[in-house]
Design an enzyme around this catalytic site. Structure first.
Site, PDB file in Angstrom:
ATOM      1  CG  ASP A   7       3.756   1.947  -5.220  1.00  0.00           C
ATOM      2  OD1 ASP A   7       4.563   1.655  -4.309  1.00  0.00           O
ATOM      3  OD2 ASP A   7       2.656   1.397  -5.325  1.00  0.00           O
ATOM      4  CD  GLU A   9       1.233  -2.877  -5.570  1.00  0.00           C
ATOM      5  OE1 GLU A   9       1.438  -3.838  -4.780  1.00  0.00           O
ATOM      6  OE2 GLU A   9       0.919  -1.741  -5.183  1.00  0.00           O
ATOM      7  CD  GLU A  52      -0.414 -11.314   3.643  1.00  0.00           C
ATOM      8  OE1 GLU A  52      -0.890 -10.165   3.818  1.00  0.00           O
ATOM      9  OE2 GLU A  52      -1.009 -12.360   3.997  1.00  0.00           O
ATOM     10  CG  HIS A  57      -0.502  -7.505  -5.850  1.00  0.00           C
ATOM     11  ND1 HIS A  57      -1.022  -8.546  -6.601  1.00  0.00           N
ATOM     12  CD2 HIS A  57       0.722  -7.922  -5.435  1.00  0.00           C
ATOM     13  CE1 HIS A  57      -0.149  -9.528  -6.641  1.00  0.00           C
ATOM     14  NE2 HIS A  57       0.918  -9.195  -5.934  1.00  0.00           N
ATOM     15  CG  HIS A 149      -1.579  -2.055  -1.610  1.00  0.00           C
ATOM     16  ND1 HIS A 149      -0.380  -1.938  -0.941  1.00  0.00           N
ATOM     17  CD2 HIS A 149      -2.547  -1.897  -0.676  1.00  0.00           C
ATOM     18  CE1 HIS A 149      -0.625  -1.728   0.354  1.00  0.00           C
ATOM     19  NE2 HIS A 149      -1.935  -1.725   0.530  1.00  0.00           N
ATOM     20  CG  ASP A 154      -0.978   2.309  -3.812  1.00  0.00           C
ATOM     21  OD1 ASP A 154      -2.210   2.471  -3.744  1.00  0.00           O
ATOM     22  OD2 ASP A 154      -0.398   1.309  -3.345  1.00  0.00           O
TER      23      ASP A 154
END
Length: 243
Positions: A7, A9, A52, A57, A149, A154
């Site tokens: 994953d 960010e 946003e 995160h 997040h 995650d």
């Protein structure tokens, strides 16, 4: 078989607009078992996160300013991945960002086989929400730590979801929970509704018990048939059939 749950960010939603990776997380699975193998790296993107993205995160620019560039960690990152199959939720998003980072440092795009858990979830649960939080609720995975997040967190959650969604592990975990805690483990308020549904499905797959009629029941049935009168077709023997 080695797999890596992966994953990222990012500073925004589109690498073509100059957005960058700010965190990479990865968790190793070997033969469908989560190992101690972990990879996590924060990165200095050289730019700010969109508002946003920051709300999602929560990784602030001043923290990232002291982190390494992708070029400084690319060798370690690729070494951790090796040739493992990558398990990613919404794979096109993360792969687009990682391959953009690799292109910036003159490296080829990732060639690992990829399993997209979002595609799999949509196939299994059409018309339903299939984001990671929804899958956690559906499969009884604890996501209480996920206030915002984070790539490594995650990955740890997705690893559990993947194992339960792809079968095998769920039944074994339910059986272990029942043995340790008793039959109420699948009730609402303990394991929750997702576990209850899967436990009921598992119960339906158990072999049926065969119960034969006793002498009294057979005699009562015979008397009922005689009371119908006439010649019942089902009492006739088929040609060549022996009783």
């Amino acid at each position: 078989m080695r797999q890596v749950v992966l994953d990222t960010e990012t500073t925004g939603i589109d690498p073509r607009q100059g957005h960058r990776v700010i965190e990479i997380g990865a968790v190793e699975l070997v033969d469908r078992e989560i190992t101690e193998g972990r990879y996590q790296q924060y990165l200095n993107p050289g730019r700010s996160s969109d508002p946003e993205a920051l709300r999602v995160h929560g990784i602030r620019d001043d923290f990232l300013a002291d982190q390494p560039d992708f070029a400084d960690i690319v060798e370690d990152f690729l070494a951790f991945l090796g040739d493992a199959e990558l398990i990613i939720h919404n794979a096109p998003f993360d792969l687009a960002f990682l391959n953009a980072e690799l292109e910036r440092v003159g490296r080829p795009a990732l060639q690992n086989p990829v399993r997209d858990t979002l595609v799999e979830a949509r196939r299994r649960h059409p018309g339903q929400k299939n984001d990671l939080d929804a899958l956690c609720r559906r499969y009884g995975v604890d996501n209480s730590r996920r206030q915002q997040h984070g790539a490594l967190l995650d990955c740890e959650i997705l690893a559990e979801v993947y194992l339960r969604m792809s079968g095998g592990q769920l039944g074994m975990r339910l059986a272990a929970d029942r043995e340790a805690q008793g039959p109420s483990v699948a009730e609402e308020g303990q394991a929750g509704a997702p576990f209850q549904a899967h436990a009921q499905a598992a119960d339906r797959r158990r072999p049926l018990r065969l119960r034969r009629a006793d002498a009294a029941e057979l005699a009562a049935h015979e008397a009922y048939l005689r009371g119908l009168g006439g010649k019942a077709l089902w009492r006739e023997e088929s040609p060549g059939e022996q009783t």
